[in-house]
Enzyme design. Structure first.
Site, short mmCIF file in Angstrom:
data_model
loop_
_atom_site.label_atom_id
_atom_site.label_comp_id
_atom_site.label_asym_id
_atom_site.label_seq_id
_atom_site.Cartn_x
_atom_site.Cartn_y
_atom_site.Cartn_z
NE ARG A 19 13.07 2.10 2.77
CZ ARG A 19 12.86 3.06 1.77
NH1 ARG A 19 13.43 2.70 0.65
NH2 ARG A 19 12.14 4.05 2.10
CB THR B 131 22.83 3.47 2.39
OG1 THR B 131 21.99 2.49 3.50
CG2 THR B 131 23.69 4.24 3.28
CG ASP C 9 6.75 3.54 5.94
OD1 ASP C 9 5.85 2.32 6.23
OD2 ASP C 9 7.81 3.54 6.21
CG ASP D 20 5.28 4.05 9.22
OD1 ASP D 20 5.72 2.93 9.83
OD2 ASP D 20 5.87 5.08 9.05
N1 URA Z 1 8.42 1.73 1.21
C1 URA Z 1 7.37 2.42 1.49
O1 URA Z 1 6.61 2.05 2.31
N2 URA Z 1 7.02 3.67 0.71
C2 URA Z 1 7.69 4.21 -0.31
O2 URA Z 1 7.42 5.02 -0.78
C3 URA Z 1 9.03 3.50 -0.28
C4 URA Z 1 9.31 2.47 0.34
#
Ligand code: URA
Length: 207
Positions: free
Chosen positions: A102, A106, A198, A201
């Protein structure tokens, strides 16, 4: 199709630890696997079964057995954190992969890899992505899965945003959604709030 938010004390407990910013990657991965097990039990409730006969050491009896194959398509990379418990529960599962990136600003998703088995046709199919945020990646992944002939698809996520649920339900009204939490909103960086940060991560300890 309805949205199902898993309502189980153990699911809430596992999710609380996943959300905790102090949880290290090794524990995070284990929690994600345990919570996915609960989600998948819920998500596969509708898989087709048939009545067979088995002989116990005492007598012959009727037994309900699976009569439909399962397919799972994790969205790379975070979806990989949900794959292992599914393969453990359903060893004959057909596995595909979809890589979507992504755009940082955007949040528009672009597919850079797609490998979906032809055998999804007729199988009960799960698309797994732990964070259903804008819904853009999920909607695109499901379009790719449908293009391979799948018609009975369930989206399984760990945390969902109302925006993502709405987008997915509009794009694919025939797809069920099973999640462990429906959070408050997205922030201006398209992260789910309160969320857990995330997921990829945290899964892999990416700084
Ligand atoms: N992807 C993620 O890892 N965390 C979010 O909050 C949104 C998308």
């Amino acid at each position: 199709m309805p949205l199902q938010v898993l309502d189980h004390p153990l699911a809430s407990h596992l999710l609380a630890s996943l959300r905790d910013e102090r949880t290290p990657p090794q524990e995070f991965r284990q929690l994600a696997r345990r919570l996915t097990t609960l989600l998948v039990l819920q998500a596969t409730y509708g898989i087709r079964t048939r009545i067979d006969r088995v002989t116990t050491p005492l007598c012959e009896t009727e037994a309900r057995v699976l009569d439909q194959g399962l397919a799972v398509v994790p969205v790379l990379r975070a979806g990989l954190g949900m794959l292992e418990p599914i393969v453990d529960l359903f060893p004959d599962v057909a596995v595909g992969y979809i890589g979507l990136e992504r755009h940082e600003e955007t949040a528009v998703a672009r597919s850079y890899y797609s490998k979906v088995p032809q055998s999804v046709e007729g199988r009960f199919t799960l698309c797994v992505d732990p964070m259903l945020a804008t819904g853009g990646s999920a909607a695109q992944a499901i379009s790719l899965i449908k293009a391979h002939g799948a018609s009975q698809i369930t989206m399984v996520s760990i945390v969902s945003a109302p925006e993502g649920v709405e987008k997915l339900q509009q794009a694919h009204p025939d797809v069920a959604i099973v999640t462990a939490a429906l959070d408050e909103k997205l922030n201006d960086r398209h992260y789910i709030v309160p969320g857990l940060g995330d997921f990829g991560d945290r899964l892999y300890g990416t700084p």
